[in-house]
Scaffold this motif. Structure first.
Motif, PDB file in Angstrom:
ATOM      1  N   GLY A   1      33.252  33.214  27.312  1.00 51.31           N
ATOM      2  CA  GLY A   1      31.995  33.261  28.049  1.00 51.31           C
ATOM      3  C   GLY A   1      31.523  31.920  28.562  1.00 51.31           C
ATOM      4  N   GLU A   2      32.446  30.975  28.763  1.00 52.77           N
ATOM      5  CA  GLU A   2      32.048  29.647  29.231  1.00 52.77           C
ATOM      6  C   GLU A   2      31.665  29.648  30.707  1.00 52.77           C
ATOM      7  N   ARG A   3      32.090  30.677  31.462  1.00 51.42           N
ATOM      8  CA  ARG A   3      31.676  30.789  32.855  1.00 51.42           C
ATOM      9  C   ARG A   3      31.868  32.228  33.311  1.00 51.42           C
ATOM     10  N   GLU A   4      31.236  32.555  34.437  1.00 51.38           N
ATOM     11  CA  GLU A   4      31.354  33.889  35.006  1.00 51.38           C
ATOM     12  C   GLU A   4      32.585  33.970  35.905  1.00 51.38           C
ATOM     13  N   PHE A   5      33.132  35.177  36.025  1.00 53.75           N
ATOM     14  CA  PHE A   5      34.259  35.403  36.909  1.00 53.75           C
ATOM     15  C   PHE A   5      33.774  36.052  38.212  1.00 53.75           C
ATOM     16  N   PRO A   6      34.531  35.880  39.305  1.00 50.15           N
ATOM     17  CA  PRO A   6      34.137  36.493  40.580  1.00 50.15           C
ATOM     18  C   PRO A   6      34.048  38.016  40.469  1.00 50.15           C
ATOM     19  N   ALA A   7      33.161  38.599  41.274  1.00 48.92           N
ATOM     20  CA  ALA A   7      32.968  40.052  41.239  1.00 48.92           C
ATOM     21  C   ALA A   7      34.257  40.792  41.577  1.00 48.92           C
ATOM     22  N   ALA A   8      35.042  40.273  42.514  1.00 49.66           N
ATOM     23  CA  ALA A   8      36.300  40.931  42.895  1.00 49.66           C
ATOM     24  C   ALA A   8      37.274  40.994  41.733  1.00 49.66           C
ATOM     25  N   PHE A   9      37.233  39.980  40.878  1.00 51.14           N
ATOM     26  CA  PHE A   9      38.089  39.982  39.696  1.00 51.14           C
ATOM     27  C   PHE A   9      37.548  40.947  38.644  1.00 51.14           C
ATOM     28  N   ARG A  10      36.244  40.893  38.413  1.00 50.93           N
ATOM     29  CA  ARG A  10      35.643  41.725  37.362  1.00 50.93           C
ATOM     30  C   ARG A  10      35.784  43.215  37.659  1.00 50.93           C
ATOM     31  N   ARG A  11      35.753  43.591  38.930  1.00 51.40           N
ATOM     32  CA  ARG A  11      35.832  45.028  39.230  1.00 51.40           C
ATOM     33  C   ARG A  11      37.223  45.588  38.966  1.00 51.40           C
ATOM     34  N   ARG A  12      38.207  44.737  38.814  1.00 54.42           N
ATOM     35  CA  ARG A  12      39.558  45.198  38.505  1.00 54.42           C
ATOM     36  C   ARG A  12      39.806  45.288  37.002  1.00 54.42           C
ATOM     37  N   CYS A  13      38.823  44.903  36.198  1.00 53.53           N
ATOM     38  CA  CYS A  13      38.979  44.871  34.738  1.00 53.53           C
ATOM     39  C   CYS A  13      37.982  45.816  34.067  1.00 53.53           C
ATOM     40  N   LEU A  14      38.306  46.236  32.851  1.00 55.37           N
ATOM     41  CA  LEU A  14      37.356  46.966  32.023  1.00 55.37           C
ATOM     42  C   LEU A  14      36.797  45.989  30.997  1.00 55.37           C
ATOM     43  N   PRO A  15      35.466  45.847  30.916  1.00 59.58           N
ATOM     44  CA  PRO A  15      34.878  44.866  29.993  1.00 59.58           C
ATOM     45  C   PRO A  15      34.774  45.404  28.568  1.00 59.58           C
ATOM     46  N   LEU A  16      35.000  44.515  27.619  1.00 62.84           N
ATOM     47  CA  LEU A  16      34.853  44.856  26.201  1.00 62.84           C
ATOM     48  C   LEU A  16      34.279  43.644  25.487  1.00 62.84           C
ATOM     49  N   GLU A  17      33.122  43.807  24.866  1.00 64.49           N
ATOM     50  CA  GLU A  17      32.511  42.719  24.110  1.00 64.49           C
ATOM     51  C   GLU A  17      32.831  42.891  22.634  1.00 64.49           C
ATOM     52  N   MET A  18      33.454  41.875  22.041  1.00 59.41           N
ATOM     53  CA  MET A  18      33.801  41.913  20.616  1.00 59.41           C
ATOM     54  C   MET A  18      32.631  41.417  19.790  1.00 59.41           C
ATOM     55  N   ARG A  19      32.287  42.165  18.771  1.00 58.83           N
ATOM     56  CA  ARG A  19      31.195  41.791  17.886  1.00 58.83           C
ATOM     57  C   ARG A  19      31.741  41.367  16.531  1.00 58.83           C
ATOM     58  N   THR A  20      30.900  40.729  15.747  1.00 56.61           N
ATOM     59  CA  THR A  20      31.320  40.282  14.415  1.00 56.61           C
ATOM     60  C   THR A  20      31.615  41.486  13.537  1.00 56.61           C
ATOM     61  N   PRO A  21      32.699  41.480  12.791  1.00 51.98           N
ATOM     62  CA  PRO A  21      33.043  42.610  11.928  1.00 51.98           C
ATOM     63  C   PRO A  21      31.987  42.842  10.849  1.00 51.98           C
TER      64      PRO A  21
ATOM     65  N   ARG B   1      45.433  51.956  33.655  1.00 50.00           N
ATOM     66  CA  ARG B   1      46.337  50.835  33.931  1.00 50.00           C
ATOM     67  C   ARG B   1      45.574  49.654  34.514  1.00 50.00           C
ATOM     68  N   ARG B   2      44.439  49.334  33.876  1.00 51.61           N
ATOM     69  CA  ARG B   2      43.616  48.217  34.301  1.00 51.61           C
ATOM     70  C   ARG B   2      43.541  47.172  33.190  1.00 51.61           C
ATOM     71  N   PRO B   3      43.427  45.878  33.563  1.00 52.36           N
ATOM     72  CA  PRO B   3      43.291  44.833  32.539  1.00 52.36           C
ATOM     73  C   PRO B   3      42.021  45.022  31.708  1.00 52.36           C
ATOM     74  N   LEU B   4      42.092  44.599  30.468  1.00 49.65           N
ATOM     75  CA  LEU B   4      40.965  44.639  29.547  1.00 49.65           C
ATOM     76  C   LEU B   4      40.413  43.223  29.440  1.00 49.65           C
ATOM     77  N   LEU B   5      39.163  43.021  29.843  1.00 49.03           N
ATOM     78  CA  LEU B   5      38.533  41.701  29.800  1.00 49.03           C
ATOM     79  C   LEU B   5      37.638  41.648  28.564  1.00 49.03           C
ATOM     80  N   ILE B   6      38.061  40.878  27.553  1.00 49.61           N
ATOM     81  CA  ILE B   6      37.375  40.845  26.264  1.00 49.61           C
ATOM     82  C   ILE B   6      36.573  39.558  26.156  1.00 49.61           C
TER      83      ILE B   6
END
Length: 366
Positions: free
Chosen positions: A271-291, A91-96
């Protein structure tokens, strides 16, 4: 963000489904015959909002515009599928993150359609967006005008009526306009209503926001609740307000909203800027690649309901340009294929120049 982006990733076969498999999301976008049973939330991500809201409405038109007609082919690779399932389980946000046009926002529609979560709630972020914009809006001017009209009508009916909004008179026609009529929940505020089945909230291009917005989101994303001060101060105790769904309404008690099931939150960033660490730790990161080429061809077939002869050559050209380091959107490919399959279009001479224009490198600003 293009209306035709397609959520895709590295080319790989879907993991096999077994009776003990913890995954509920397969990245096909094809809904199960019965709505997918979501895993139970961890004890620290359980909420108890009330009163329970009815199931969210569907918007198949919007989903089809984004996804086309999908088959059982996975639209993501195994690692990406696992990341989405982990976000669902925890139940965590997905940061894509990923290049513009690669299909980040469309992944929200893929998840919602496959899991039967109803209409996607979109919150499109700009530099002026504030947390309150996502939670709710109070039309104070409209309410003041409505109260003035009510007072005038009450005085015409009863000249001795006190000039006070709290005055209710004796007839229903003399009741003042309810405060809830002038409160509209935003996408985030609607997603946090106490639904028995979670809503899907798309927070699109958060990196375009004011520097404070990610930090402002922390409390809401952690605690799953918020207050509407105007309703907290209201003496009636509960109010029926508008929601972000067309024609939607919900009852808010005591001015406080708390979810029952934390929404599936998909946050996109170019990816225009970085997010604060407190915000990032509440999210699961996912990098989208070209199909891959195969996934692009499947995407074209899903949108056009066929695979035109010119599609493979255009996909090859598209992949070649992406691999050369250019910035390209999946929408460009769909436009090029659609144009070249139009009756009478000649893909040579001036027609070739037009196709080249459609597939141009977006990073060059022309």
């Amino acid at each position: 963000m293009s209306a035709h982006e397609n959520g895709t990733g590295r080319d790989a076969d879907a993991r096999p489904q077994t009776p003990s498999d913890w995954r509920v999301f397969r990245a096909t976008g094809v809904p199960a015959e019965d709505r997918a049973v979501l895993p139970e939330a961890p004890p620290w991500r359980r909420f108890h909002g009330s009163p329970a809201q009815p199931c969210a409405p569907d918007d198949e038109q919007a989903a089809t515009r984004r996804l086309g007609q999908l088959d059982a082919t996975p639209q993501l690779g195994p690692e990406e599928i696992d990341t989405v399932n982990a976000a669902l389980l925890l139940r965590r946000p997905l940061l894509i993150t990923g290049a513009p046009g690669v299909g980040k926002s469309t992944l929200a529609y893929l998840i919602a359609r496959e899991l039967g979560l109803g209409r996607v709630l979109e919150w499109n972020i700009v530099s002026r967006t504030t947390l309150r914009d996502g939670l709710y809006a109070h039309d104070a001017i409209g309410r003041a005008q409505a109260i003035a009209a009510w007072r005038a009508a009450a005085l015409r009916t009863d000249p001795s009526a006190p000039d006070d909004p709290a005055y209710a008179g004796q007839g229903e026609h003399q009741l003042p306009p309810p405060l809830g009529e002038f409160v509209t929940l935003g996408p985030l505020g609607t997603a946090l209503l106490p639904y028995d089945r979670p809503r899907l909230l798309l927070i699109d291009e958060l990196d375009k926001s004011d520097i404070d917005l990610p930090n402002d989101l922390l409390h809401v994303l952690e605690n799953g609740n918020y207050e509407i001060p105007e309703l907290v101060r209201d003496a009636t105790g509960s109010a029926e307000v508008h929601t972000a769904d067309p024609g939607g309404h919900a009852v808010v008690s005591g001015g406080r909203v708390e979810c029952r099931e934390f929404p599936v939150v998909v946050i996109t960033s170019n990816g225009e800027r970085e997010f604060p660490a407190a915000f990032r730790r509440r999210c699961l990161p996912l990098e989208m690649r070209t199909p891959s080429k195969e996934q692009l061809l499947a995407m074209v077939e899903g949108h056009l309901r066929s695979r035109p002869e010119a599609a493979e050559d255009l996909v090859d050209l598209f992949v070649q340009r992406v691999n050369a380091g250019g910035t390209h959107s999946l929408d460009q490919l769909l436009n090029a294929v659609q144009l070249t399959t139009a009756g009478g279009f000649q893909a040579d001479g001036d027609g070739r120049k037009l196709v080249e224009s459609l597939l141009r490198d977006l990073a060059k600003g022309r």
